[in-house]
Design an enzyme around this catalytic site. Structure first.
Site, PDB file in Angstrom:
ATOM      1  N   CYS A  68      58.297  31.783   8.713  1.00 37.53           N
ATOM      2  CA  CYS A  68      58.266  30.492   8.014  1.00 37.53           C
ATOM      3  C   CYS A  68      59.555  29.735   8.322  1.00 37.53           C
ATOM      4  CB  CYS A  68      58.061  30.685   6.504  1.00 37.53           C
ATOM      5  SG  CYS A  68      59.325  31.685   5.693  1.00 37.53           S
ATOM      6  N   GLY A  79      51.130  39.314  -0.816  1.00 38.03           N
ATOM      7  CA  GLY A  79      49.762  39.713  -0.524  1.00 38.03           C
ATOM      8  C   GLY A  79      48.814  38.611  -0.108  1.00 38.03           C
ATOM      9  N   GLY A  80      49.309  37.393   0.079  1.00 38.25           N
ATOM     10  CA  GLY A  80      48.414  36.307   0.497  1.00 38.25           C
ATOM     11  C   GLY A  80      47.730  36.595   1.817  1.00 38.25           C
ATOM     12  N   ARG A 115      58.831  44.085  -4.898  1.00 39.60           N
ATOM     13  CA  ARG A 115      57.756  43.217  -4.403  1.00 39.60           C
ATOM     14  C   ARG A 115      56.460  43.978  -4.144  1.00 39.60           C
ATOM     15  NH1 ARG A 115      58.634  38.423  -1.857  1.00 39.60           N
ATOM     16  NH2 ARG A 115      57.627  39.101   0.079  1.00 39.60           N
ATOM     17  N   CYS A 152      54.803  43.514   6.653  1.00 39.53           N
ATOM     18  CA  CYS A 152      55.698  42.914   5.650  1.00 39.53           C
ATOM     19  C   CYS A 152      54.811  42.152   4.672  1.00 39.53           C
ATOM     20  CB  CYS A 152      56.699  41.985   6.319  1.00 39.53           C
ATOM     21  SG  CYS A 152      57.540  42.709   7.765  1.00 39.53           S
ATOM     22  N   ALA A 153      54.128  42.871   3.800  1.00 40.18           N
ATOM     23  CA  ALA A 153      52.908  42.358   3.175  1.00 40.18           C
ATOM     24  C   ALA A 153      53.075  41.569   1.880  1.00 40.18           C
ATOM     25  CB  ALA A 153      51.942  43.528   2.931  1.00 40.18           C
ATOM     26  N   ALA A 154      54.080  41.891   1.059  1.00 36.12           N
ATOM     27  CA  ALA A 154      54.181  41.240  -0.255  1.00 36.12           C
ATOM     28  C   ALA A 154      54.423  39.730  -0.101  1.00 36.12           C
ATOM     29  CB  ALA A 154      55.302  41.873  -1.066  1.00 36.12           C
TER      30      ALA A 154
END
EC number: 2.1.1.-
Length: 463
Positions: A226, A108-109, A133, A104-106
């Site tokens: 989060c 990209g941090g 995204r 679930c990458a976007a």
């Protein structure tokens, strides 16, 4: 002042006690913590921001604010990121050469940190289910100079079909109820409810059920959210342990600013839940974050070298012909190439005139591929035009074919897409830099005009 739901307040007063819960609620009305990471892949890393306060444990990470038009950001030398959100990629402990999936990458941090740790060796599959995204994900990986990424726009089910028991490490930063982002995004409060928490838990289980299918025996799963919700944190980890016989790995991270997960929230018979990490905003490190590192049962089997050789010999019809290689060579010979690009003539492929070196060479049938590897540029009529991604990759080594913009006015004009007149003996394609941060290609004509090759999609409004 955040208007927290009564059910939220009651829930955390019961879990934490009134005194600790009050500290949590108070922290949600304080300023967010901002930080940035410096890209160790880039040759030039001397940034203008303060490095007086380091983020605990995270290499090359400091508290401070980054602006989107600063040359450090535009060149991919820094990434602005919540300091708590830096921990999942750090705890993955990636080694160069591994096969890694960020599911679930976007935006990209975490993905840029994973790619940086791979050091241009191995494979990074960066997936984002949102078609909107995923564009930001691609831009950020390109800016960071990641050369070995396969970017996909799919769900976990589609990836499981293509990559069964394939990855050494999978990071799942799961969609969640977002309680840890309340002070950063107050709108998140409006859609929070106990039912929404349970909806998120169900979705997380669906995603993870497919994710574990892609892990090698003995592979590592990093699960993060989060949110503070035990239903989405400790409870999910306990479910992974019981359903897939996974083990919870110790993290070796101890700090007054970092708490541990709580077995008492879910199951006192699983004390290993205390190995997970909880980052609370009241501890003054960053926003809210939960992280667990789990190991699949079994042992990873060594790579079958014969099988790998057989794969490499697979016939590919899209190799460059001699003329095409000569046109590319005419441009690339003016630049210093990173070691992983020096053998480009034997690796480069062409598709619809785009010249690229694939990160993943096998079939991706059934997947929506956004980018595969590093794009060198575009073939035009009997010539080659280098691409923006190549410029960001070339910034990993010292270069001489560089034109340095002399003022902030020139820099802003270039970002806007304007041509400039420069004083330089160089001619032809050059790398463009400001304050020594390479961020684009340009082309200097015989009369000293610098033609602008900064991508139209990245150009800014004139400022």
């Amino acid at each position: 002042m955040l208007n927290l739901p009564d059910t939220f307040i009651e829930k955390y007063q019961k879990l934490l006690g009134k005194e600790k819960a009050a500290a949590l609620f108070e922290s949600m009305n304080q300023e967010t913590k901002k930080a940035y990471r410096i890209n160790s892949l880039k040759a030039h890393q001397k940034v203008s921001y303060s490095n007086a306060q380091a983020v605990p444990f995270i290499p090359n990470a400091y508290y401070g604010e980054v602006k989107g038009e600063d040359p450090e950001w535009v060149s991919g030398t820094v990434y602005s990121q919540d300091p708590a959100a830096m921990f999942p990629a750090y705890l993955a402990q990636i080694e160069p050469g591994q096969k890694v999936l960020d599911l679930c990458a976007a935006p990209g941090g975490k993905t840029t940190a994973l790619g940086e740790a791979l050091q241009n060796a191995g494979l990074l599959v960066a997936n984002e289910i949102s078609s909107v995204r995923v564009k930001a994900l691609r831009e950020n990986l390109e800016r960071w100079g990641i050369s070995n990424a396969l970017i996909t726009n799919d769900d976990s089910f589609a990836l499981a079909k293509v990559f069964p028991e394939f990855f050494d490490v999978i990071l799942v930063d799961a969609p969640c109820s977002g309680e840890g982002m309340f002070r950063k995004n107050p709108d998140a409060v409006s859609y929070w409810s106990p039912d929404y928490v349970l909806t998120c838990r169900k979705r997380q289980q669906e995603i993870l059920t497919e994710a574990v299918k892609k892990l090698r025996p003995g592979g590592k799963l990093v699960y993060s959210t989060c949110t503070f919700s035990p239903e989405e944190d400790e409870e999910i980890v306990a479910w992974l342990v019981k359903t897939f016989q996974m083990t919870i790995e110790p993290t070796q991270v101890e700090s007054k600013k970092i708490s541990h997960g709580q077995a008492r929230f879910v199951d006192d018979n699983l004390p290993e839940l205390d190995r997970t990490l909880r980052l609370w905003p009241q501890d003054d490190l960053g926003e809210g974050q939960f992280v667990a590192v789990l190991r699949m049962p079994g042992e990873s089997s060594p790579i079958d070298s014969k099988k790998e050789k057989k794969k490499k010999k697979k016939k590919r019809s899209a190799l460059l012909n001699k003329d095409e290689r000569d046109w590319v060579e005419k441009v690339l010979s003016n630049f210093n190439l990173p070691d992983f690009l020096t053998d480009w003539p034997s690796k480069a492929l062409v598709s619809h005139d785009h010249v690229f070196i694939p990160a993943y060479k096998q079939s991706t049938k059934g997947l929506k591929v956004i980018n595969n590897g590093v794009e060198l540029g575009l073939l035009k009529k009997k010539r080659f035009e280098p691409g923006h991604q190549l410029a960001e990759v070339l910034a990993q080594v010292d270069q001489t074919q560089v034109v340095e913009l002399q003022s902030n006015e020139e820099y802003r004009k270039y970002l806007h897409g304007e041509t400039l007149r420069v004083k330089s003996e160089l001619r032809g394609f050059v790398l463009v830099a400001y304050h020594d941060f390479i961020f684009s290609f340009g082309k200097i004509t015989g009369n000293g005009v610098l033609k602008n090759f900064y991508p139209k999609g990245l150009r800014t409004m004139k400022g």
